[in-house]
Design an enzyme around this catalytic site. Structure first.
Site, mmCIF file in Angstrom:
data_model
loop_
_atom_site.group_PDB
_atom_site.id
_atom_site.type_symbol
_atom_site.label_atom_id
_atom_site.label_comp_id
_atom_site.label_asym_id
_atom_site.label_seq_id
_atom_site.Cartn_x
_atom_site.Cartn_y
_atom_site.Cartn_z
ATOM 1 N N HIS A 1 -53.117 -9.378 -5.184
ATOM 2 C CA HIS A 1 -53.741 -9.941 -3.981
ATOM 3 C C HIS A 1 -55.108 -9.331 -3.658
ATOM 4 O O HIS A 1 -55.407 -9.024 -2.502
ATOM 5 C CB HIS A 1 -52.802 -9.801 -2.785
ATOM 6 N N ARG B 1 -50.970 -11.425 -9.281
ATOM 7 C CA ARG B 1 -51.214 -10.238 -10.106
ATOM 8 C C ARG B 1 -52.156 -10.474 -11.281
ATOM 9 O O ARG B 1 -52.169 -11.569 -11.862
ATOM 10 C CB ARG B 1 -49.871 -9.717 -10.641
ATOM 11 N N ASP C 1 -39.348 -14.788 -6.504
ATOM 12 C CA ASP C 1 -40.723 -14.289 -6.411
ATOM 13 C C ASP C 1 -41.426 -14.776 -7.667
ATOM 14 O O ASP C 1 -41.802 -13.999 -8.530
ATOM 15 C CB ASP C 1 -40.702 -12.752 -6.316
ATOM 16 N N HIS D 1 -50.995 -16.410 2.751
ATOM 17 C CA HIS D 1 -49.716 -15.714 2.552
ATOM 18 C C HIS D 1 -48.805 -15.787 3.787
ATOM 19 O O HIS D 1 -48.107 -14.817 4.107
ATOM 20 C CB HIS D 1 -49.999 -14.263 2.171
ATOM 21 N N GLU E 1 -47.019 -19.991 -1.591
ATOM 22 C CA GLU E 1 -48.426 -19.690 -1.866
ATOM 23 C C GLU E 1 -48.942 -20.659 -2.918
ATOM 24 O O GLU E 1 -48.577 -20.559 -4.091
ATOM 25 C CB GLU E 1 -48.559 -18.251 -2.367
HETATM 26 C C1 BGC Z 1 -45.750 -11.391 -4.357
HETATM 27 C C2 BGC Z 1 -44.641 -10.409 -4.082
HETATM 28 C C3 BGC Z 1 -45.138 -9.437 -3.063
HETATM 29 C C4 BGC Z 1 -45.522 -10.207 -1.829
HETATM 30 C C5 BGC Z 1 -46.037 -9.347 -0.725
HETATM 31 C C6 BGC Z 1 -46.052 -12.100 -3.094
HETATM 32 O O1 BGC Z 1 -47.061 -13.019 -3.289
HETATM 33 O O2 BGC Z 1 -45.419 -12.260 -5.399
HETATM 34 O O3 BGC Z 1 -44.247 -9.746 -5.253
HETATM 35 O O4 BGC Z 1 -44.174 -8.478 -2.749
HETATM 36 O O5 BGC Z 1 -46.493 -11.158 -2.161
HETATM 37 O O6 BGC Z 1 -46.998 -8.494 -1.171
#
Ligand code: BGC
Length: 350
Positions: A110, A85, A250, A184, A314
């Site tokens: 992302h 983010r 998360d 991802h 990640e």
């Molecule tokens: C994020 C999550 C998100 C997920 C899928 C992760 O990298 O931290 O908050 O929901 O990706 O979008």
């Protein structure tokens, strides 16, 4: 050489391919040039039986369905220009303010509305001394999703003889920009792909993590994990303390290694004996435990992906680094080359 097969036609009418890399142990990694997405990975269990440990679909339409786009899980995709983010979709670089496309409440997640996961990459299958390879390239144009500079990105996936999938990222730009590239993939080391990952045991060599606000933006604090459910310096099952973490894991852990490559994570599944070891030269790693999966998506083999159906590791720079001057820098300048390597290695413990 890797094999290639049709993977369907995108909603924009482009035919995309699925490339399969194989090694002498029968391990197979399948990657499509749509989003540079890892769609499946067949690795042995302790009895030597191969099984798929990746969440995904067997046609590009699965990655473009309205339900999928609404849920936004980014299964197996390459993530960019900025993974994770950026607060309010805004940052300032060299005195100039930039506004990005926002797609996650008030924030950019992302890469924005059309990140690197939703574009078609140029693909070149090959072979190196280490194993079969897939080289993917993409030109992210100046202004795309609000980011400055034409960014040339190359990602090389290599399947090595020792059952590792190596992901090598390079990028250059013609204007100063920010970037944070990752993959991802959601992993599930169980035999039953529909079973949750709460029994998987995780180790993270990280003494601190980045504390986040209600919209998952770091506050800037690097908090010690000791005595908290974030302490994975010794192995713990994902499910052991997850109820103490509102929403589930998360978060971004601050890896202890000073310079890479270094161990970033180990995950062990006791029944299959499968072990995943991650190494990286990135300073952080996001453990995301599939908290937002809710059973609305059905993937390969008719598997329903419910809550905690997979976990992501990640490798990355910290979230919102462009707005956090004390975090390691994510700025790339013209004339410099960004280079980073992450390795996902599979083994078994009997
Ligand atoms: C994020 C999550 C998100 C997920 C899928 C992760 O990298 O931290 O908050 O929901 O990706 O979008």
């Amino acid at each position: 050489m890797p094999t290639s097969a049709p993977f369907g036609t995108t909603t924009a009418g482009t035919e995309v391919q699925l490339f399969t890399l194989t090694n002498a142990n029968g391990v197979k990694a399948s990657i499509t040039n749509y989003g540079g997405t890892l769609t499946s990975l067949l690795v042995p269990d302790k009895a030597g039986k191969l099984g798929d440990v990746i969440l995904g679909f067997d046609n590009v339409s699965g990655y473009q369905s309205p339900e999928y786009l609404k849920a936004g899980p980014y299964f197996g995709a390459l993530i960019g220009r900025y993974g994770n983010r950026i607060k309010g979709g805004k940052f300032t670089l060299d005195g100039k303010a930039y506004t990005l496309a926002t797609n996650n409440g008030p924030n950019t997640l992302h890469g924005g509305k059309v990140g690197f996961d939703k574009v078609v990459w140029q693909a070149e299958p090959g072979t190196s001394a280490e194993g079969q390879t897939l080289k993917l390239t993409y030109l992210s144009r100046d202004g795309e999703e609000g980011y400055p500079g034409n960014l040339n990105v190359t990602v090389v996936y290599t399947l090595t003889a020792d059952n590792a999938l190596k992901i090598d990222y390079t990028a250059t730009t013609d204007k100063a920009t920010v970037l944070n590239l990752t993959n991802h993939a959601y992993f599930n080391l169980n035999h039953d792909a529909g079973r949750d990952i709460l029994g998987h045991q995780v180790t993270l060599p990280a003494d601190r993590y980045t504390v986040v606000d209600a919209t998952l933006i770091p506050t800037g604090e690097l908090r010690p994990v000791r005595g908290t459910p974030f302490d994975f310096t010794m192995p713990h099952a994902i499910g052991e303390r997850i109820a103490q973490v509102p929403g589930g894991y998360d978060h971004n852990w601050v890896l202890n290694g000073a310079t890479g490559p270094y161990a970033a994570a180990t995950v062990y599944e006791p029944e299959t004996g499968r072990i995943l070891e991650v190494t990286t030269d990135e300073p952080g790693i996001q453990l995301y435990t599939g908290n937002f999966l809710d059973g609305t998506l059905t993937g390969k083999g008719g598997t329903v992906y419910g809550k905690n159906a997979g976990f992501c590791l990640e490798t990355q720079h910290f979230p919102d680094s462009p707005n956090q001057p004390t975090f390691p820098s994510t700025v790339l300048k013209p004339g410099d080359t960004f280079h980073s390597v992450s390795v996902y290695k599979f083994g078994v413990r009997k």
